[in-house]
Scaffold this motif. Structure first.
Motif, short mmCIF file in Angstrom:
data_model
loop_
_atom_site.label_atom_id
_atom_site.label_comp_id
_atom_site.label_asym_id
_atom_site.label_seq_id
_atom_site.Cartn_x
_atom_site.Cartn_y
_atom_site.Cartn_z
N LEU B 105 39.26 38.22 39.11
CA LEU B 105 39.14 37.53 40.40
C LEU B 105 40.44 36.82 40.76
N TYR B 106 41.03 36.15 39.76
CA TYR B 106 42.29 35.45 40.03
C TYR B 106 43.40 36.44 40.36
N LEU B 107 43.48 37.51 39.56
CA LEU B 107 44.57 38.47 39.77
C LEU B 107 44.45 39.14 41.13
N LEU B 108 43.21 39.29 41.62
CA LEU B 108 43.04 39.94 42.92
C LEU B 108 43.61 39.09 44.05
N ALA B 109 43.74 37.78 43.81
CA ALA B 109 44.29 36.92 44.87
C ALA B 109 45.81 36.99 44.90
N ILE B 110 46.41 37.52 43.81
CA ILE B 110 47.88 37.46 43.72
C ILE B 110 48.59 38.28 44.80
N PRO B 111 48.14 39.51 45.13
CA PRO B 111 48.85 40.23 46.19
C PRO B 111 48.89 39.45 47.50
#
Ligand code: SF4
Lengths: 142, 308
Positions: B105-111
């Motif tokens: 979930l966190y990594l999906l916010a990075i882009p």
């Protein structure tokens, strides 16, 4: 031909640069992306930012105020880029020749690769012009 | 060595990039067919990327150089990590570690964050407006998205590993089959649309008013990275939803076709939503997400607690 140039010719993103045209040429350019002509078949896209562009479609007489802007926009385009002059105005100032607002014609401001005559040119003529431009570059590099 | 192979080649960068470009071709082709056009040839997305790699990269004089060049890399690495994690867990559910759902979930916010950073660092007022809209959008869809992802966790009795969720679905049927799961899936699809910044939530990029938004100053290689990130997200987000809600993708031969059909189905839903809706204003989008969509998500969570 290098792969770089090949890719460029297969996906020319077009930026639409209008400087002192009567707006008729611009409408004909927009006609090219309608379903009837659909230039996306050839990978062409109309982009909004000049930084993304490969081809500058220039319309209109370059009037005195616009001259420095046109030059600046050309300098802002990432190279390699191609310039297409669309319409009689961009070719030779057309009906506005001799007007007080006319500065230099487009090809004395920035280097032009191909001229498409017509007032306004038909969408078919614009597409044909771009096809000829692609052929010209292919021929040059062979 | 093995980790590097995973990250760079098979479920990681190369595979996701190829699949992402394929999805973006599907996107453009279906869009063209909806508009009664012919559409681009098959290799078009790849040719676009190759062309952009060969072009000059211009650094605007107003930009903060390091952030400007680094932010597309961050986005690309983020989405590659998500895809690697998801596929490894899909292939081998036991490889899962505690809390990997939260990591994803966190990594999906990075882009999205990389787009915001890039927009603000380019020193262009239009890019700043686009970046600020992207930030508002991020704040608005993140809450219902997390609530929707919470539903499978609650229904499975507090399992927080992606691998366990997959195993649970293999034994007890998919989450999307129950009332709460179906509602959560709908919420997640709408949030996914916003995550991808596609119409009706494309106000950060809004070609007609912001002419590209945060990426307006990007050219050449860095623009190619953004386009690639976008394409990879278009592939990875449906995969994530398929794994969480619709039972994952089996990697054996005949069953894999069914898995691919699930992904393509979600993709076509995204494309159809994108082609049949007008763009919302940013305030309307925030209202929509914090009002009705969050309400729906809360309803799904409550239903999940009731065991529906
Ligand atoms: S060439 Fe004719 S149609 Fe085109 S801008 Fe000039 S006057 Fe208008």
């Amino acid at each position: 031909m290098s792969i770089k140039l090949k890719a460029l010719l297969k996906s020319p993103w077009v930026f639409h640069l209008c400087s002192g045209s009567c707006n008729n040429c611009d409408i004909e350019i927009l006609d090219c992306i309608t379903p009837r002509y659909d230039i996306e078949r050839f990978g062409m896209l109309l982009v909004g930012s000049v930084r993304h562009a490969d081809v500058l479609l220039c319309t209109g007489i370059v009037n005195k105020l616009g001259e420095s802007r046109v030059k600046r926009i050309y300098n802002q385009t990432p190279k390699p880029c191609l310039v297409v002059a669309v319409g009689n105005c961009a070719n030779s100032q057309g009906v506005f020749r001799g007007s007080y607002a006319c500065g230099k014609p487009l090809d004395q401001v920035i280097p032009v690769d191909i001229y498409i005559p017509g007032c306004p040119p038909k969408p078919e003529a614009i597409i044909l012009g771009v096809v000829k431009l692609i052929e010209k570059i292919k021929g040059k590099k062979k | 060595m093995k980790v590097l192979f995973y990250f760079l080649i098979l479920p990681g960068f190369l595979f996701t990039a190829a699949a992402g470009l394929l999805s973006s071709w599907i996107d453009r082709k279906v869009t063209a067919r909806v508009q009664w056009r012919v559409g681009p040839p098959f290799l078009q997305p790849l040719i676009d990327i190759v062309k952009l790699l060969g072009k000059e990269t211009i650094l605007p004089s107003t930009a903060n150089k390091i952030t400007f060049l680094l932010s597309p890399v961050i986005g690309l690495v983020g989405i590659t990590l998500v895809s690697t994690l998801l596929w490894i867990m899909d292939a081998n559910p036991n490889a899962s570690f505690i809390g990997d759902l939260i990591v994803v979930l966190y990594l999906l916010a990075i882009p999205s964050i990389s787009v915001i950073m890039g927009g603000f660092s380019s020193g262009n007022p239009i890019a700043s407006i686009g970046a600020s809209r992207e930030m508002k959008l991020l704040l608005s869809y993140e809450l219902p998205f997390i609530l929707a992802i919470l539903v499978p966790v609650i229904k499975s009795g507090g399992l927080i590993k992606i691998g366990q969720l997959l195993n649970y679905q293999a034994h007890n049927g998919v989450f999307a089959g129950s009332a709460s799961g179906a509602i959560a899936l709908v919420v997640a699809i709408i949030c996914m649309q916003a995550k991808l910044a596609l119409v009706p939530f494309d106000m950060p990029e809004a070609e007609t008013e912001l002419i590209g938004g945060p990426i307006i100053e990007y050219s050449g290689t860095v623009l190619a990275m953004y386009k690639l990130t976008r394409a990879m997200m278009l592939f990875t987000l449906p995969v994530f939803l398929v794994i969480i809600f619709i039972g994952g993708i089996e990697l054996a031969f005949p069953a894999a076709i069914w898995g691919i059909l699930k992904i393509v189905g979600l993709l076509v839903i995204i494309i159809l939503i994108r082609n049949t809706n007008p763009r919302l204003r940013i305030d309307q989008a925030v209202k929509l997400f914090w009002g009705p969509i969050t309400g729906l998500a809360v309803l799904a969570v409550v239903l999940a607690f009731l065991g529906k």
